[in-house]
Design an enzyme around this catalytic site. Sequence first.
Site, PDB file in Angstrom:
ATOM      1  N   SER A  22       0.857  -1.187   0.000  1.00  0.00           N
ATOM      2  CA  SER A  22       0.000   0.000   0.000  1.00  0.00           C
ATOM      3  C   SER A  22       0.890   1.234   0.000  1.00  0.00           C
ATOM      4  O   SER A  22       2.021   1.198   0.512  1.00  0.00           O
ATOM      5  CB  SER A  22      -0.897   0.015   1.239  1.00  0.00           C
ATOM      6  OG  SER A  22      -1.592   1.238   1.350  1.00  0.00           O
ATOM      7  N   TYR A  27      -2.171  -0.492  10.326  1.00  0.00           N
ATOM      8  CA  TYR A  27      -2.226  -0.862   8.909  1.00  0.00           C
ATOM      9  C   TYR A  27      -0.948  -0.404   8.213  1.00  0.00           C
ATOM     10  O   TYR A  27      -0.306  -1.177   7.492  1.00  0.00           O
ATOM     11  CB  TYR A  27      -3.454  -0.245   8.257  1.00  0.00           C
ATOM     12  CG  TYR A  27      -3.581  -0.575   6.785  1.00  0.00           C
ATOM     13  CD1 TYR A  27      -4.077  -1.808   6.375  1.00  0.00           C
ATOM     14  CD2 TYR A  27      -3.201   0.342   5.812  1.00  0.00           C
ATOM     15  CE1 TYR A  27      -4.185  -2.119   5.020  1.00  0.00           C
ATOM     16  CE2 TYR A  27      -3.301   0.046   4.461  1.00  0.00           C
ATOM     17  CZ  TYR A  27      -3.798  -1.187   4.077  1.00  0.00           C
ATOM     18  OH  TYR A  27      -3.904  -1.481   2.736  1.00  0.00           O
TER      19      TYR A  27
END
Length: 239
Positions: A132, A143
């Site tokens: 990501s 995350y």
Amino acid sequence: MPVVIVTGASSGIGRATALRLGRAGTTVVLAARRADHLEAVAAEIGSAVVVPTDVRDPAAIEALVARAREVDGRIDGLVNNAGIGGKTTVLADDDMVTQMVDINLVAPIRLMRAVVPIMREQGSGSIVNIGSVAGEIGIAGTYSATKFALRGMTDSVRRELAGTGVGVTLIEPGFINTDLTRRTNLPGPETVAAAVESALRRPRRRIVVPWKYRAAMVAAGALPALVDHLYAKRAAGRG
């Protein structure tokens, strides 16, 4: 026909990737927890292997890889796509943090550990890890931490396997319209699926999709104080 494992194949990027690969003639081994959703994806492809899998379970990962190898005696590709998001604040509870680390980081490591000996024996194969942009710019709490770590692991494994015939690629999507975001003004998961297909055929070090996020990544490295100012308190506000 190539045999490729796709985790998180029941929805979003995983589903789009499985459909794209399957329609191009690949035998896709579909892995996710929701068997009914996997069966629906398999029906659209026409030729796929459904293996309901909880990637948090080491035994389930071993069973998935064993089933994939049964198809044709080899494994040509692994797409580590399964992942979850959650609260972006450091105050997120321990259960959420542990689950995110297990799914986003530990599971890809276990899957690579399971397929690498097979691919080395073959002298070929391709691993694609879905990272990501949040793994380059710390704005999403745990995350981001898992994606930063996955980036480091991907770099390490790529270097470890140099010269073996096994390619390792990290794909770093920005904001994409998936179940995690649910924003229709964003590019669809097919954008990432196209990058995955390309990386399986011709492994590269890193692919950012869409490309516009490269500017933010460069800024994060060259002008960290500016990025701190732009993103100050935003992560916690979304948590």
